[in-house]
Write an enzyme that holds these catalytic residues in place. Structure first.
Site, PDB file in Angstrom:
ATOM      1  N   MET A  70      43.854  39.744  32.503  1.00 52.21           N
ATOM      2  CA  MET A  70      42.089  38.870  32.389  1.00 52.21           C
ATOM      3  C   MET A  70      41.685  38.391  34.106  1.00 52.21           C
ATOM      4  O   MET A  70      40.581  38.421  34.655  1.00 52.21           O
ATOM      5  CB  MET A  70      42.493  37.887  31.781  1.00 52.21           C
ATOM      6  CG  MET A  70      42.301  38.121  30.505  1.00 52.21           C
ATOM      7  SD  MET A  70      40.763  38.133  29.974  1.00 52.21           S
ATOM      8  CE  MET A  70      40.638  38.513  28.343  1.00 52.21           C
ATOM      9  N   LYS A  71      43.207  37.788  34.320  1.00 53.21           N
ATOM     10  CA  LYS A  71      43.098  36.705  35.690  1.00 53.21           C
ATOM     11  C   LYS A  71      42.868  37.779  37.562  1.00 53.21           C
ATOM     12  O   LYS A  71      42.003  37.223  37.963  1.00 53.21           O
ATOM     13  CB  LYS A  71      44.687  36.959  35.906  1.00 53.21           C
ATOM     14  CG  LYS A  71      45.285  35.804  36.482  1.00 53.21           C
ATOM     15  CD  LYS A  71      46.416  35.054  37.025  1.00 53.21           C
ATOM     16  CE  LYS A  71      46.790  34.580  38.031  1.00 53.21           C
ATOM     17  NZ  LYS A  71      48.069  34.189  38.750  1.00 53.21           N
ATOM     18  N   GLY A  72      42.485  39.070  37.399  1.00 55.53           N
ATOM     19  CA  GLY A  72      42.356  40.207  38.540  1.00 55.53           C
ATOM     20  C   GLY A  72      42.737  39.566  39.538  1.00 55.53           C
ATOM     21  O   GLY A  72      44.310  39.051  39.575  1.00 55.53           O
TER      22      GLY A  72
END
Ligand code: B12
Lengths: 246, 515
Positions: free
Chosen positions: A127-129
């Protein structure tokens, strides 16, 4: 085509200045310094200055050397294979998947073999990348399955088939004794043995991976340090579309 | 040393919470044992070597005993019975069992009293062996003094123990006080300790008793030559925590990485298994005076060093509490933390000082293990060298105990001889020119550093309260540490765990717990 000859730059064009540092297995002293100078001469450098020689252990001396490089190369003749794709953003990618494929694409990723490094594959998938660029899990039009590290090729392939993956993402960080090459190759061989190689877009990544190496090993592309998820997604969508002939 | 005034009531609260968290784990641990704990008992009784297929004898014997079914009683009693039957020593008895000449199923009737007596005497001999290692080390340190802290810790990792010796000598020449031999990639997942000296590791060198010995001899020589006692480190975390502790004690190692949390989070070792193993492992360390190092520094490679700083502190507190239950004293607690903040952040150095100082004050007597920047190390080796220099300054100013050398080529490869030398030149330079800086400075009462340290402690308290409510194992399952989730029954090694029966016997553990 005109030639574009280049050589290293210090403070004047074509001065050829290069900085070197290395160790010789000898005790420090005038003879050691001379040996370093002769050695650098054999590497075809000129105007050699052994500016620093330091004992770093019994029988080992480390040198810092400045010298002028002789050869030039024709920059216009340099060829490098980079992964070909247009870098588009998060919204464009989701849009394109919706419009051209009409269903979310599915991918599995893992660090294979006994390698325990996950930060690289997580940077791309979670998600966070990475560097303010959303990870693939965040894309509404991508179903991303990150299996983590120490995953066997068998497990990875099984999962890819189970979720009908369009692509497999593989990460390798440990490169000693060529362990990354062996692991990357094992996956390709297993896929080939089961006639599955063409079924997936195959991506390799890691801190010592580049596109040329990955392509040579049989992958569609390779990504090294600094890669952000949207680059990977851009490449994926381009090549999935190509595979489908769209 | 500079100070940050921490509220002593709050310090008491967090220590109490950690102790309560550790209690719950301990209750689980006390009811269980594992195949590797049992193999350790055999090693402590004197079983070593390999069978004809290359399997270590402690494994071969424990496997046979497992196959026999009744594991709840532990290996000690049946093995001692076998010794009584053979009339031979532990090693020869193990051979007879391995060769099938003695079977666990036909040990015959022996009076409980005879067996118990023999177990006790074997156990006492095992303890005596640990004691003698402790005494040998004390004697060496009496003759050749320990250097001042922070101790300069350098790694060697060639894969070949003989090459490691060359690298280690060069590091000592350049100023190193501690030599750690990094293990071969994934040794932590092996459910046995390899045997004999080795020359073909990947990313490091196998931890074997023979390799320990080769390095110890080289470091003893180097200690004499350079007039300071050089400590030797290896790694116990993984599936063989207690066995490696035993082997390390036999060869007079000084420090072991000894942390279940690291195994669970970073190597996917099953948590039940490794908490059980850790306890016995730490009891052995306490007795042989092996300093333990913990791995909280690693959390900051997978989670953010500012946002999640409190997870490091919380884990240090829990690790301290678990260590105390295994009788480790303050001087043996190398609790881990790190300098891992993104170098692009403004005032990153102030945050680092705050974190380092907080650790220093929460554990005033512990030789804290301080890890250099790794994750943000750049392939620009020159810039990386600058980062390490700032780390060195933070370490000497806040009085850290065990200083892991930052290496300019961290983002490239395991260190070359020249990399280690460059690293040590920066350390020696900074430690020397700033030796007493910490004694001269104070942090502003309501300044950035003080406030930041308090904030981390507040967050730590909150997080410990939550962990205390749900239990450590559940907290790990939820991904509260390092941003990594590990399920209770997942990971490797759970099949080697068993519940102790009412008749469980491990007299070595009993003695270690007693005094
Ligand atoms: C963090 C770290 C660890 C952590 C890992 C935590 C975790 N869960 O991942 C821990 C502490 C556990 C660890 C352990 C070990 N480590 Co380590 N580790 C590092 C470190 C410090 C940072 C790596 C990192 O996270 N980089 C950040 C990420 C974001 O970068 P990245 O991986 O390059 O990923 C980017 C790209 O490459 C790309 N990418 C990566 N994968 C993929 C995949 C795909 C499909 C795509 C498209 C892109 C892509 O995208 C990412 C984002 O841009 C490096 C040193 C360094 N600074 O590089 C050493 C390093 C990688 N480790 C190393 C070693 C040797 C080990 C050990 C083997 C040591 C040992 N003997 O025990 C063990 C591993 C044991 C094992 N079984 O693997 C060596 C590797 C040497 C080599 N060249 O082989 C290094 C270089 C350190 C050193 N100088 O010795 N390590």
């Amino acid at each position: 085509m005109s030639k574009d000859l280049i050589k290293p730059y210090g403070d004047t064009l074509d001065d050829g200045i290069v900085q070197l540092s290395f160790t010789l297995p000898v005790e420090n002293g005038p003879k050691a310094k001379k040996a370093a100078e002769i050695y650098v001469g054999k590497l075809n450098f000129e105007d050699i200055h052994v500016v620093h020689a330091q004992k770093i252990a019994d029988n080992f001396t480390c040198f810092i050397v400045y010298a002028r490089a002789v050869p030039t190369i024709d920059y216009s003749a340099v060829k490098v294979k980079v992964a070909k794709f247009e870098h588009i953003d998060f919204y464009q990618i989701n849009d394109l998947i919706k419009k051209k494929i009409g269903r979310p694409i599915s991918l599995v990723g893992a660090t294979i073999g006994s390698d325990a490094h996950t930060v690289g594959i997580d940077a791309i998938m979670n998600m966070k990348g990475f560097k303010q660029d959303y990870g693939l899990e965040r894309y509404p039009q991508i179903k991303a399955y990150n299996l983590g590290a120490q995953v066997s090729c068998e497990t990875l392939i099984k999962k890819a088939l189970e979720v009908k993956a369009d692509a497999i993402l593989v990460s390798q960080t440990v490169t000693q004794k060529e362990s990354h090459i062996n692991n990357f190759t094992e996956l390709i061989e297993r896929l080939a043995a089961d006639d599955l190689k063409e079924k997936f877009v195959l991506l390799a990544g890691g801190h010592k991976i580049n596109n040329e190496l990955a392509v040579k090993l049989g992958y569609d592309a390779g990504f090294g340090p600094g890669t952000v998820p949207s680059q990977v997604a851009s490449f994926l969508i381009t090549s999935i579309l190509q595979k489908k002939g769209k | 040393m500079p100070h940050i005034l921490l509220k002593s009531a709050q310090v008491n609260t967090v220590k109490k919470l950690a102790s309560s968290i550790a209690d719950e784990v301990q209750q689980f641990v006390s009811r269980h044992s594992s195949v590797s704990v049992e193999r350790t008992v055999l090693r402590l009784y004197g079983v070593d070597g390999v069978d004809s297929s290359g399997t270590p004898l402690p494994n071969a014997i424990v496997d046979r005993w497992c196959a026999n079914g009744e594991m709840g009683g532990g290996i000690s009693r049946p093995f001692i019975k076998a010794m009584l039957k053979s009339g031979k020593d532990a090693q020869q008895t193990a051979r007879l069992i391995e060769e099938g000449k003695i079977g666990f199923d036909k040990l015959g009737d022996l009076s409980q009293e005879t067996v118990r007596k023999k177990e006790k005497s074997r156990a006492r001999q095992a303890i005596a062996r640990l004691d003698s290692s402790r005494k040998r080390k004390a004697e060496k340190i009496r003759k050749i003094p320990l250097p001042v802290q922070p101790w300069r810790y350098l790694i060697v990792a060639t894969g070949n123990i003989h090459e490691d010796v060359i690298q280690a000598r060069s590091a000592v020449y350049a100023g190193s006080d501690i030599i750690a031999v990094i293990r071969s990639t994934a040794q932590s997942l092996l459910d046995y300790v390899p045997y004999g000296f080795t020359t073909e590791g990947v990313g490091g060198t196998y931890a074997t008793q023979a390799n320990f010995k080769i390095m110890r001899e080289a470091l003893d020589e180097a200690s004499k030559e350079h007039g300071r006692y050089i400590r030797q480190v290896n790694y116990a975390s993984g599936l063989c925590m207690a066995e490696i502790a035993a082997c390390a004690a036999f060869e007079d190692l000084d420090i072991l990485l000894n942390d279940s949390m690291y195994g669970i989070l970073f190597r996917d070792i099953n948590m039940k298994r490794t908490f059980i193993d850790q306890y016995f492992s730490r009891l052995i360390c306490a007795r042989a005076k092996i300093l333990i190092n913990t791995g909280e520094d690693n959390y900051l490679t997978t989670s953010d060093a500012i946002e999640d700083a409190h997870t490091v502190t919380a884990s240090q507190l829990i690790n301290e509490a678990m260590a105390k239950k295994a009788k480790l004293t303050d001087d043996l607690l190398g609790l881990g933390h790190a300098f891992e903040i993104n170098p692009a952040i403004e005032n990153a150095f102030l945050y680092e000082l705050a974190h380092a100082q907080l650790a220093r004050e929460l554990f005033p007597k512990a030789p804290l293990k301080y890890m250099p920047p790794t994750k943000y190390k750049s392939t620009d080796i020159f810039f990386s060298h600058c980062m390490d220099t700032m780390f060195n300054l933070s370490s000497v100013t806040t009085g850290q105990g065990i200083h892991l050398a930052g290496i300019l080529t961290e983002a490239l490869h395991t260190p070359l001889m020249q990399d280690r030398f460059k690293s040590l030149s920066s350390i020696n330079y900074i430690f020397n020119i700033a030796r007493s800086l910490g004694d001269e400075i104070e942090f502003k009462k309501d300044g950035f550093i003080t406030k930041r340290a308090r904030q981390v402690l507040d967050e730590t308290e909150k997080s410990l309260e939550e962990i205390n409510d749900i239990g450590l194992m559940e907290a790990i399952s939820q991904g509260r540490f390092a941003n990594i989730q590990r399920p209770l029954d997942g990971g490797r090694g759970l099949d080697g765990v068993f519940e102790k029966g009412a008749d469980y016997s491990n007299p070595v553990m009993d003695l270690l717990e007693k005094d």
